[in-house]
Design a protein around this motif. Structure first.
Motif, PDB file in Angstrom:
ATOM      1  N   ARG A  66     -12.461  15.106 -12.341  1.00  0.00           N
ATOM      2  CA  ARG A  66     -13.694  15.432 -11.643  1.00  0.00           C
ATOM      3  C   ARG A  66     -14.703  16.072 -12.575  1.00  0.00           C
ATOM      4  NH1 ARG A  66     -12.893  18.579  -6.350  1.00  0.00           N
ATOM      5  NH2 ARG A  66     -11.284  16.998  -6.190  1.00  0.00           N
ATOM      6  N   ALA A 122     -21.003   8.990   8.473  1.00  0.00           N
ATOM      7  CA  ALA A 122     -19.867   9.906   8.552  1.00  0.00           C
ATOM      8  C   ALA A 122     -20.356  11.335   8.733  1.00  0.00           C
ATOM      9  CB  ALA A 122     -19.006   9.782   7.295  1.00  0.00           C
ATOM     10  N   SER A 129      -2.700  18.903 -10.394  1.00  0.00           N
ATOM     11  CA  SER A 129      -4.014  19.509 -10.239  1.00  0.00           C
ATOM     12  C   SER A 129      -4.868  19.369 -11.498  1.00  0.00           C
ATOM     13  CB  SER A 129      -3.829  20.976  -9.878  1.00  0.00           C
ATOM     14  OG  SER A 129      -5.016  21.480  -9.376  1.00  0.00           O
ATOM     15  N   ILE A 177      -6.653  16.166 -11.713  1.00  0.00           N
ATOM     16  CA  ILE A 177      -7.785  16.071 -10.788  1.00  0.00           C
ATOM     17  C   ILE A 177      -8.984  16.823 -11.359  1.00  0.00           C
ATOM     18  CG2 ILE A 177      -8.632  16.880  -8.554  1.00  0.00           C
ATOM     19  CD1 ILE A 177      -6.029  16.115  -7.344  1.00  0.00           C
ATOM     20  N   ALA A 214       1.453   4.981   0.801  1.00  0.00           N
ATOM     21  CA  ALA A 214       0.857   5.774   1.860  1.00  0.00           C
ATOM     22  C   ALA A 214       0.611   7.211   1.449  1.00  0.00           C
ATOM     23  CB  ALA A 214       1.747   5.742   3.091  1.00  0.00           C
ATOM     24  N   ARG A 215       1.299   7.690   0.472  1.00  0.00           N
ATOM     25  CA  ARG A 215       1.170   9.130   0.190  1.00  0.00           C
ATOM     26  C   ARG A 215       0.904   9.428  -1.264  1.00  0.00           C
ATOM     27  NH1 ARG A 215       5.183   7.184   2.378  1.00  0.00           N
ATOM     28  NH2 ARG A 215       5.409   7.433   4.602  1.00  0.00           N
ATOM     29  N   PRO A 216      -0.182   8.933  -1.821  1.00  0.00           N
ATOM     30  CA  PRO A 216      -0.465   9.281  -3.201  1.00  0.00           C
ATOM     31  C   PRO A 216      -1.176  10.623  -3.280  1.00  0.00           C
ATOM     32  CG  PRO A 216      -2.059   7.724  -2.406  1.00  0.00           C
ATOM     33  CD  PRO A 216      -1.186   8.099  -1.249  1.00  0.00           C
ATOM     34  N   VAL A 217      -1.380  11.254  -2.138  1.00  0.00           N
ATOM     35  CA  VAL A 217      -2.138  12.503  -2.120  1.00  0.00           C
ATOM     36  C   VAL A 217      -1.469  13.527  -3.000  1.00  0.00           C
ATOM     37  CG1 VAL A 217      -3.385  13.968  -0.560  1.00  0.00           C
ATOM     38  CG2 VAL A 217      -2.333  11.893   0.278  1.00  0.00           C
ATOM     39  N   ALA A 218      -0.163  13.558  -2.936  1.00  0.00           N
ATOM     40  CA  ALA A 218       0.550  14.597  -3.653  1.00  0.00           C
ATOM     41  C   ALA A 218       0.872  14.165  -5.079  1.00  0.00           C
ATOM     42  CB  ALA A 218       1.834  14.943  -2.930  1.00  0.00           C
ATOM     43  N   MET A 267       0.838  -1.200   0.000  1.00  0.00           N
ATOM     44  CA  MET A 267       0.000   0.000   0.000  1.00  0.00           C
ATOM     45  C   MET A 267       0.867   1.241   0.000  1.00  0.00           C
ATOM     46  SD  MET A 267      -2.932   0.940   2.722  1.00  0.00           S
ATOM     47  CE  MET A 267      -3.538  -0.723   2.637  1.00  0.00           C
ATOM     48  N   ARG A 323     -22.899  12.956  -4.963  1.00  0.00           N
ATOM     49  CA  ARG A 323     -21.981  13.206  -6.062  1.00  0.00           C
ATOM     50  C   ARG A 323     -22.579  14.066  -7.159  1.00  0.00           C
ATOM     51  NH1 ARG A 323     -18.793   7.854  -7.581  1.00  0.00           N
ATOM     52  NH2 ARG A 323     -18.722   7.455  -5.358  1.00  0.00           N
ATOM     53  N   SER A 357     -23.766  11.426   0.790  1.00  0.00           N
ATOM     54  CA  SER A 357     -22.577  10.617   0.551  1.00  0.00           C
ATOM     55  C   SER A 357     -22.449   9.488   1.572  1.00  0.00           C
ATOM     56  CB  SER A 357     -21.345  11.516   0.611  1.00  0.00           C
ATOM     57  OG  SER A 357     -20.180  10.768   0.403  1.00  0.00           O
ATOM     58  N   ASP A 358     -22.609   9.815   2.837  1.00  0.00           N
ATOM     59  CA  ASP A 358     -22.390   8.825   3.892  1.00  0.00           C
ATOM     60  C   ASP A 358     -23.043   9.359   5.155  1.00  0.00           C
ATOM     61  OD1 ASP A 358     -21.487   7.218   5.925  1.00  0.00           O
ATOM     62  OD2 ASP A 358     -19.477   6.990   5.078  1.00  0.00           O
TER      63      ASP A 358
END
Lengths: 523, 336, 325
Positions: B18, B218, B11, B14, B3-7, B1, B281, B214-215
């Motif tokens: 989206r 949550a 942009s 994305i 851990a840091r695909p956020v960065a 796995m 969504r 969405s949830d």
């Protein structure tokens, strides 16, 4: 054993007798109870946490940890009990109220809204983004994009972001439920040191975990729940593991040993079910075992170690990402439960609500699998069906006094119905029982053990997951222990005493030969 | 796995991921408009103006449905609420005269819409019945209310209000040619929806609507009040439906108590617009583009001299196909 | 929970009666309505009136069969009204061309087709039945309008058999019962004593459990909606015999009452509970209620409001009843 239990008992005269907390208590909860219908989840739970402390909350499956956490964080209302925060009695009516009172949780399921981006999630909870980014970096997540959709992030990242958000709220008391599950090791290290630093800075932390090693490293004390009651409070010191395991198991150690009537011969011959390297992210990571005709193979694991996924895959409810399933030497892939049933596998799910036609009669419930195929859509042979159903009712001793709807039966009788449905016709070749005795009375439990042994002696292969460890030597021939989606230990059921199973389930046998024995599970 | 695909993702990617669906819809709409010009070379400002005017009620109905669907619900009573608003407006405007009375009438209609939507929402939260059951029953109730207000088409629309949605945009000081291609109705639609949507989208209520859809668990844990958010979403849908009903009355000059074909069209536009029927969504722009796409398809079929009834069939089939494809996609997503 | 069981209020007792024996309670309600009618206009309840009530209740009861069967699985069939209209219109316009018998058969073709489309949408694409059947219903009406322009010159004729069934009576007994009694008997038998009937209840009671037991739920949905389409077509043919004038909106006014009849009859809109017996009484109640409302000069708008509220209140009430252990 007895002496040790006494030693532990001296420490559990109640929370008042707990070792004096390091400072004034920030949280003091006592006498908390909560029922769900007929099930008592908590009966007298108490917990004290002082500033500067990390307290572990421990207990076996079903001990009430999750319910307790939900009550402490305002997600659930208690039936009785009082909760004091910093000396003032509080009534936490919602998570928002708990948050305002300075109590911030990180649940097992991330509380980030999957369809909102990270920034919007912060706005929703009124979390300032500066401190959030600071904590995210501190926790090892380099640059965090605030415009990333939360649902697109991996579980591990989400959980750490959830923690960062909690820290940014500057809570007085942080509640972490299985915080390190699903995290890679480097992140675990970061998380543990950040959490420890929080406590050292004068905040308080409640830490729920299945991992002893982390508890030993991080926590000051451990409060132990059993059957919804706080039964002990131990300072973390060398050797505390043994005491903790014993407190978690409690009186169950005195349960009767193996049933005398073990009828089925030692299972031998080629395996009926062969599972190899079964994988399904994120829970199953290459799981292998064999199951022979006439054998009852126990499966033991704490929550969320992949057992649900394993049973769902074998039952045809879910498809694996990798690995092989062979039935009598033939490779199989199930796209639908009907495929699994055709191959001779029948699944009794862990939650009765998933299997019961609760508003239909016992008869219709028991006759359901026989009518599943389109071939059976025509007229029902009512008399033959009635006979088959009454045979099952007699064999399982189902109490059908509550006629009409199945939901009016007691829990034990409901469970008998979901099991008996598969015995009304020809029995399955492989019976998958996922925690069949959860939450039912002792008499029914015994009947189910006897039934399982009976089926095995008829040559049925049984895979038997149970959350009640004493059942293993009573019912099973062999047992495998799952941890992190793998088999970490495998042993004959006769040797499977509870402390050993519990240690293995907490991942403590790894590196002590457990892995070797696990390999033996699939020779 | 990892851990840091956020960065890891730039942009642009994305944004494209989206808004890819919305961009695709915009391109499709442009192609369809070009096709229309090819079929009918005379298609221009007048044609465009008629198109937008006809699309106006559909657009408001779709906006109403979008808000509710994002909140995880569905409002089957949308067309009936439009009928109630339409006849209420027609009756009030007939009696209100020309001046400020007409504005008062509009305000009253919007209030009626809010009241209807709030009733739907309160019933859903209060009875704990599924949205689809409550709004099905309310579909019949609002239909009946519309018939009680006006048994047959009648009433009237204030002329100067009708002018608002007719003709090209005229901006004083600019030569008319500069704005000839922008129908006034489009401006009205854009201004009203932007005034409602843009502030909402970023507000805590707007985020709460997305969160609930969405949830729900949550959302509750994030401190969102589930019941209040749902009622707010339905109330807003009621206001938007009232605007839709008003636009029908303004376009025809008369109040029509029988609901128009706006329910199914709005569901189809919502699904085609990239809003998941499960909730949480999508945005407003996609469904609005989808409304115009469906209207241009209808226009093109008419221009091709296809029997209007056949056009209805084709339109209905497209909508059914869209909903079915949406269902298949949702199922695939659940499985993965 | 236990407190409520220990000292049941009259309301709770009535609720229990309604839950355990809905048909008995419904019959009592029916008699009550008839009594009110007789008091408001003495002498109205006679053999002729009863025959007429039954005659108008039967097409409604048949259309409500579509709602009952689909609601048992947690669905609904809003295309039933359109399908009945299409079948009636096709039968009437084809009769002069190909003969009445062939016309009736041909008329059931589109009914089956719409039903299959619903089945594919609900079973395979997992579209909500409400949306799916609403869509196919609208498409069917559009198709009917196109069809009408093609046959505008041929005229129409009500097949004699349908006229006999719809309006005839012998010794005071409406002929419609010749069709309806076997139909209802078959349905009542099938819902309890065939595998398919049981699966409808099973899918509606707990779709996940049905799947776990090996039921391929999509197959059940496909067959169910096809059957529902056929029944709607049959109901349309009978209604043509009752009204004797085909039109493009013949059976539409029956749609809302058909849903209401099933709901009043105790079939849960959430699935798994109920049956056709209650629906038949529900259809009779609604027919009598219709007479009553006409007598009281209730406008059409008021009627719709009333039907909508009936659906809402009855569903909410059944939910409360069945929640209570």
């Amino acid at each position: 054993m007895g002496a040790m239990r006494e030693a532990a008992a001296t420490r559990q005269d109640g929370p008042e007798a707990a070792p004096a907390p390091a400072g004034p208590p920030i949280l003091d909860a006592a006498g908390v109870s909560r029922r769900f219908g007929a099930v008592v989840a908590l009966r007298d739970a108490s917990l004290r946490v002082a500033r500067g402390e990390v307290v572990a909350l421990m207990g076996a499956n079903g001990a009430g940890k999750s319910t307790f956490v939900k009550i402490l964080t305002g997600a659930l209302k208690p039936d009785t009990g009082r909760i004091r925060l910093a000396g003032r009695e509080v009534r936490l009516t919602s998570p928002a109220a708990a948050r305002r009172a300075g109590l911030v949780p990180v649940y097992q399921e991330p509380a980030l809204i999957p369809d909102l981006d990270v920034g919007d999630n912060l706005r929703l909870t009124r979390t300032p983004s500066g401190p959030f980014l600071h904590w995210a970096a501190e926790l090892g997540l380099g640059a965090v994009r605030l415009d990333a959709r939360a649902g697109a992030l991996p579980l591990a990242t989400l959980r750490v972001l959830d923690l960062a958000r909690a820290l940014a709220a500057e809570p007085d008391l942080l509640v972490l439920d299985e915080m390190t599950a699903a995290l890679p090791t480097d992140l675990v290290d970061r998380v543990l040191s950040v959490v420890r630093a929080q406590a050292d800075a004068g905040r308080a932390v409640i830490y729920i975990s299945h991992r002893f090693a982390e508890i030993a490293r991080l926590c000051d004390r451990a409060t132990i729940l059993r059957d919804g009651t706080t039964v002990g409070d131990l300072p973390i010191a060398p050797g505390v593991e043994e005491q903790a395991v014993e407190l978690m198991l409690g009186g169950r150690l005195s349960a009767p040993a193996a049933l005398a009537t073990r009828a089925s011969p030692a299972a031998s011959g080629p395996p009926r079910l062969r599972v190899r390297n079964l994988a399904a992210a994120p829970k199953l990571a290459g799981l292998s075992f064999d199951l022979r005709p006439g054998e009852v193979l126990g499966v033991v694991a704490l929550e969320g170690q992949g057992q649900d996924e394993l049973f769902e895959i074998l039952g045809g409810l879910r498809r694996p990402e990798a690995g092989r399933i062979e039935v009598d030497g033939r490779p199989r892939a199930f796209r639908h439960p009907a495929d699994a049933i055709a191959a001779g596998l029948a699944l009794v799910p862990g939650d009765r609500a998933d299997a019961l036609l609760s508003v239909r009669s016992v008869r219709e419930n028991l006759a359901l699998p026989a009518l599943a195929r389109p071939r059976a859509w025509g007229p029902i042979a009512m008399r033959r069906e009635a006979e088959a159903v009454s045979r099952t009712i007699a064999r399982l001793q189902i109490d059908t006094r509550a006629q009409g709807e199945a939901r009016r039966l007691s829990g034990g009788n409901q469970q008998k119905v979901t099991i008996g449905r598969w015995l009304t016709g020809a029995p399955p070749r492989i019976f998958l029982l996922l925690d069949p005795t959860r939450g039912i009375d002792v008499r029914t439990k015994r009947q189910i053990y006897a039934l399982v042994r009976d089926l095995a002696s008829e040559g049925v292969a049984v895979l038997f997951y149970t959350s009640e460890l004493p059942e293993v030597p009573q019912t099973c021939d062999r047992v495998i222990v799952l941890f992190g989606g793998r088999v970490v230990d495998a042993l004959p059921a006769a040797e499977a005493d509870e402390p050993r199973l519990m240690r293995a389930a907490y991942g403590l046998t790894e590196g002590e030969g457990g892995a070797d024995r696990a390999r033996e599970a699939a020779p | 796995m990892t851990a840091r695909p956020v960065a890891a993702r730039p942009s642009v990617a994305i944004v494209a991921a989206r808004h890819g669906w919305t961009l695709g819809l915009a391109v499709l709409l442009a192609l369809l408009l070009a096709l229309t010009k090819i079929i009918q070379p005379a298609f221009g400002a007048t044609g465009l103006e008629a198109l937008v005017r006809a699309a106006l009620p559909f657009a408001f109905a779709t906006a109403a449905m979008t808000v509710v669907v994002i909140a995880g619900g569905i409002d089957l009573s949308v067309a009936s609420m439009m009928a109630v608003a339409g006849v209420t407006g027609a009756v009030l405007m007939q009696n209100a005269g020309d001046g400020a009375g007409a504005l008062l009438a509009v305000g009253a209609v919007l209030l009626v819409g809010a009241a209807m939507g709030a009733t739907n929402g309160l019933l859903i939260v209060g009875t704990r019945l599924p949205d689809i059951v409550v709004t099905l029953a309310m579909l019949f109730v609002w239909e009946g209310v519309a018939l009680l207000i006006l048994r047959a088409p009648g009433g009237a629309a204030t002329p100067w209000l009708r002018e608002l949605v007719v003709g090209p945009l005229v901006i004083p000081g600019l030569p008319p040619a500069a704005t000839a291609l922008v129908p006034q109705a489009l401006l009205v639609l854009a201004v009203i929806l932007a005034a409602i949507w843009l502030p909402l989208r970023r507000s805590r209520l707007g985020l709460g609507i997305y969160a609930v859809g969405s949830d729900e668990t949550a959302a509750f844990r994030s401190g969102v009040s589930i019941g209040a958010t749902k009622v707010a979403a339905y109330t807003l849908a009621g206001v938007l439906a009232a605007l839709g009903g008003l636009s029908v009355t303004l376009a025809t000059g008369i109040g029509e108590p029988i609901p128009g074909p706006y329910l199914l069209a709005s569901v189809a536009a919502v699904v085609l617009g990239g809003v998941a029927l499960g909730g949480g969504r999508g945005g407003l722009l996609g469904p609005l583009l989808a409304v115009f796409i469906l209207r241009v398809v209808r226009l093109d079929l008419t221009l091709l001299a296809v029997d209007p009834n056949v056009t209805t069939i084709i339109e209905g089939t497209i909508m059914a196909a869209v909903v079915m494809a949406g269902g298949l996609l949702a199922m695939r997503e659940r499985r993965s | 929970m236990t407190a409520a069981a220990a000292s049941p209020s009259p309301l709770a007792r009535a609720a229990r009666l309604l839950r355990d024996n809905p048909v008995i309670a419904l019959l009592a309600l029916l008699l009550l309505l008839v009594g009110v009618l007789e008091i408001l206009r003495p002498g109205i309840v006679n053999e002729r009136w009863i025959g007429n009530t039954i005659r108008f209740a039967i097409p409604l009861a048949m259309l409500a069969a579509c709602q009952t069967l689909t609601m048992l699985t947690g669905g609904i069939d809003l295309s039933a009204g359109s399908v009945a209209t299409v079948a009636a219109f096709v039968a009437a316009t084809q009769a002069p061309l190909i003969g009445p018998e062939a016309a009736m058969l041909v008329a059931l073709g589109p009914a089956l087709l719409v039903g299959l489309a619903n089945g594919v949408g609900v079973g395979l694409c997992r579209v909500h039945p409400l949306i799916m059947t609403l869509a196919t219903g609208l498409i069917a009406v559009g198709a009917l309008q196109v069809y009408q322009r093609g046959v505008i010159a041929t005229g129409s004729a009500v097949p004699p058999l349908l006229g006999w069934l719809g309006t005839g009576r012998s010794w005071g007994v409406p002929h419609a019962l010749v069709l309806f009694v076997p139909f209802a008997a078959l349905l009542l038998w099938a819902e309890r004593r065939t595998g398919f009937g049981r699966l409808l209840y099973a899918v509606g009671a707990n779709e996940r459990a049905a799947r776990l037991a090996g039921v391929r739920v999509w197959g059940v949905h496909l067959a169910l909606y096809a059957l529902s389409g056929l029944i709607a077509g049959l109901a349309g043919l009978l209604y043509l015999g009752v009204i004797r004038a085909p039109s493009l909106s013949l059976a539409e006014p029956l749609l809302l009452p058909s849903v209401a009849a099933a709901v009043i009859g105790g079939t849960s809109i959430f699935g798994g509970r109920g049956g056709y017996a209650g629906t038949i009484v529900g259809a009779l109640i609604l027919t009598v209620l219709g007479t009553l409302l006409t007598m009281l000069q209730m406008p059409e708008g008021g009627r719709r409001i009333l039907f909508g509220l009936i659906i809402l209140v009855v569903t909410a009430a059944y939910l409360r009843l069945t929640d209570r252990g």
